[in-house]
Design an enzyme around this catalytic site. Structure first.
Site, PDB file in Angstrom:
ATOM      1  N   HIS A  73       4.333  -0.623  11.098  1.00  0.00           N
ATOM      2  CA  HIS A  73       4.752  -0.302   9.730  1.00  0.00           C
ATOM      3  C   HIS A  73       4.883   1.202   9.543  1.00  0.00           C
ATOM      4  CE1 HIS A  73       3.532  -4.286   7.576  1.00  0.00           C
ATOM      5  NE2 HIS A  73       4.255  -4.484   8.663  1.00  0.00           N
ATOM      6  N   TYR A 202       0.383  -2.684  -2.511  1.00  0.00           N
ATOM      7  CA  TYR A 202      -0.884  -2.560  -3.242  1.00  0.00           C
ATOM      8  C   TYR A 202      -0.542  -2.478  -4.726  1.00  0.00           C
ATOM      9  CZ  TYR A 202      -3.243  -1.207   1.155  1.00  0.00           C
ATOM     10  OH  TYR A 202      -3.768  -1.185   2.425  1.00  0.00           O
ATOM     11  N   PRO A 294     -12.445  -2.805   1.359  1.00  0.00           N
ATOM     12  CA  PRO A 294     -11.279  -3.045   2.218  1.00  0.00           C
ATOM     13  C   PRO A 294     -10.000  -2.309   1.789  1.00  0.00           C
ATOM     14  CG  PRO A 294     -11.730  -4.968   0.850  1.00  0.00           C
ATOM     15  CD  PRO A 294     -12.861  -4.019   0.643  1.00  0.00           C
ATOM     16  N   LYS A 298     -10.151   0.578   6.309  1.00  0.00           N
ATOM     17  CA  LYS A 298     -10.756   1.568   7.207  1.00  0.00           C
ATOM     18  C   LYS A 298     -11.906   1.010   8.059  1.00  0.00           C
ATOM     19  CE  LYS A 298      -8.095   4.914   6.315  1.00  0.00           C
ATOM     20  NZ  LYS A 298      -6.961   4.782   7.234  1.00  0.00           N
ATOM     21  N   TYR A 386      -4.237   7.383   5.188  1.00  0.00           N
ATOM     22  CA  TYR A 386      -3.935   5.968   5.413  1.00  0.00           C
ATOM     23  C   TYR A 386      -3.649   5.692   6.892  1.00  0.00           C
ATOM     24  CZ  TYR A 386      -2.157   1.307   4.265  1.00  0.00           C
ATOM     25  OH  TYR A 386      -1.973  -0.045   4.178  1.00  0.00           O
TER      26      TYR A 386
HETATM   27  C1  PHB Z   1      -5.214  -7.136   5.658  1.00  0.00           C
HETATM   28  O1  PHB Z   1      -4.124  -7.257   6.254  1.00  0.00           O
HETATM   29  O2  PHB Z   1      -6.051  -8.050   5.642  1.00  0.00           O
HETATM   30  C2  PHB Z   1      -5.470  -5.878   4.929  1.00  0.00           C
HETATM   31  C3  PHB Z   1      -4.548  -4.847   4.982  1.00  0.00           C
HETATM   32  C4  PHB Z   1      -4.771  -3.693   4.278  1.00  0.00           C
HETATM   33  C5  PHB Z   1      -5.904  -3.556   3.520  1.00  0.00           C
HETATM   34  C6  PHB Z   1      -6.853  -4.572   3.470  1.00  0.00           C
HETATM   35  C7  PHB Z   1      -6.622  -5.735   4.179  1.00  0.00           C
HETATM   36  O3  PHB Z   1      -6.094  -2.422   2.808  1.00  0.00           O
END
Ligand code: PHB
Ligand code: APR
Length: 391
Positions: A73, A202, A294, A298, A386
């Site tokens: 990505h 997000y 989450p 990280k 990130y």
């Molecule tokens: C996930 O793919 O489970 C995932 C991805 C990004 C995050 C949290 C979980 O910030």
């Protein structure tokens, strides 16, 4: 009494990765895990790997399937106030990317590699206990099938997660802990449906946070913020899909493909750090040392940088007879840990609805988001954190 150079407690990603690197360097290890192998593999966790994590796996010959199946990505999106804003991660962060590959898959690859190496792992080891790590001759005892075993070693690696025995074995006066518990959880589902977008979204909404992520081009993972006392039974699939649609921007809601979920769970959110990470001949690694919410994914990545630092220290100890790397471990790891703790806390604070949020807090959140997507400097800061700060 049996003897190995390093006893590793815990066969999550930290313990397995450390064991793999040490084995390749000819350092003898045993991994002691309280659960069964199937139990460890069935735990669903996040699935986003920083470049440094991918590099560590690749440099250690573990990226075969990751290179075939991982999704690279270059960007991600923030959705708020009815709009979706793409953040050009690789453009802003010097070409670095993130890779979508489930932690479960990382764990499976590591377990396969350990099995192929012949290095020992004891699953369902009971009463694992570290002893005498403040002296020159540490030992670890455990019970397997009713028989007590004792292993002498040079070092103990506490890779046994937040609830493990390693951190709990340290005298209270020798350790400081820092913690924030967030007043909500994440309800996550897995479904065999194509992801709503090829990148992550997000979302901050008046109804709370939501995240659209994935495991592959045909398997999606979605999360919504929920009250801490909600139970999975409160969330039949229809309710989940309705809720996530209401939390994302309209085009995303329209594009969302729904279907039956095959996994559903609720996880609390916490920030936690223990200091220091070394107690004589015992080292804390990964979730045993720190927990992050989450938001930003990280947790696994931090565990992998801890492992890298500790493995370097151990290799230096055995190869060059120098204690420099081991002496530096705690400080080096904590320096990176605190920055990731700050980033995850900031992302969490900016994107969730807090039960006690005042009108002022609300305005700060809106200003934070509006500034972020209007400022190249702010987006660059987001992007560099990130994709992962330097290891
Ligand atoms: C996930 O793919 O489970 C995932 C991805 C990004 C995050 C949290 C979980 O910030
Ligand atoms: N004895 C032996 N093993 C134990 C004990 C114990 N007393 N207590 C816990 N364990 C095992 C757990 O069963 C688990 O398999 O230690 C392992 C710890 O694994 P994780 O919790 O996955 O922690 P870690 O390996 O550090 O993984 C990094 O980062 O944010 C997270 O989700 C991410 O789990 C990932 C973690």
């Amino acid at each position: 009494m049996k003897r190995v150079q390093v006893v590793i407690i815990g066969s999550g990603p930290s313990g397995l990765m450390l064991g793999h690197i040490l084995h390749r360097a000819g350092i003898e290890t045993i991994i002691l895990e309280s659960r069964s192998q199937d139990y460890v593999l069935a735990r669903v966790r996040a699935g986003l790997l920083e470049q440094g994590t991918v590099d560590l796996l690749r440099d250690n010959g573990l990226a075969g399937r990751l290179d075939r199946e991982g999704l690279i990505h270059h960007g991600m999106a923030l959705a708020f106030d009815g709009e979706r804003h793409r953040i050009d991660l690789s453009g802003l962060a010097g070409g670095k990317v993130v890779t979508i590959y489930g932690q479960t898959e990382v764990t499976r690859d590591l377990m396969d590699a350990r099995a192929a190496s012949g290095a020992p792992t004891v699953y369902e080891a009971e009463a694992v206990t570290p002893h005498a790590f403040d002296g020159e001759a540490p030992r670890v005892t455990y019970v397997k099938d009713g028989v007590t075993h004792e292993i002498a070693c040079d070092f103990i690696a506490g890779c046994d997660g937040y609830h493990g025995v390693s951190r709990a074995s340290v005298p209270a006066g020798a350790i400081a802990t820092y913690e924030r518990v967030y007043p909500f959880g994440w309800l996550g589902i897995l479904a065999e449906v194509p992801p709503v977008d090829h990148e992550l979204i997000y979302a901050n909404s008046p109804r709370g946070f939501a995240l659209c992520t994935m495991r592959s081009s045909t398997r999606s993972r979605y999360y919504v913020q929920c009250p801490l006392d909600d139970r999975v039974e409160d969330w039949p699939d229809d309710r989940f899909w309705d809720e996530i649609r209401r939390r994302v921007d309209a085009p995303t809601a329209e594009a969302l493909v729904t279907g039956p979920s095959f996994e559903k769970s609720i996880a609390p959110l916490r920030s936690f750090v223990a200091e220091p990470l070394r107690f004589g001949r015992l080292f804390l690694v990964g979730d045993a040392a720190h927990i992050v919410p989450p938001t930003g994914a990280k947790g696994l990545n931090l565990a992998m940088s801890d492992v890298r630092y500790l493995a370097e220290g151990l290799l230096e100890h055995y190869g060059e007879k120098s204690s420099g790397g081991l002496d530096a471990y705690s400080g080096r790891a904590l320096d990176r840990i605190w920055k990731a703790v700050r980033f995850s806390w900031w992302m969490t604070t900016m994107l969730h609805r807090f039960p006690d949020q005042t009108a002022f807090d609300q305005r700060m959140q809106e200003a934070d988001l509006a500034y972020l997507v209007s400022s190249q400097a702010a987006m660059t800061s987001l992007a560099e954190n990130y994709v992962g700060l330097p290891v």
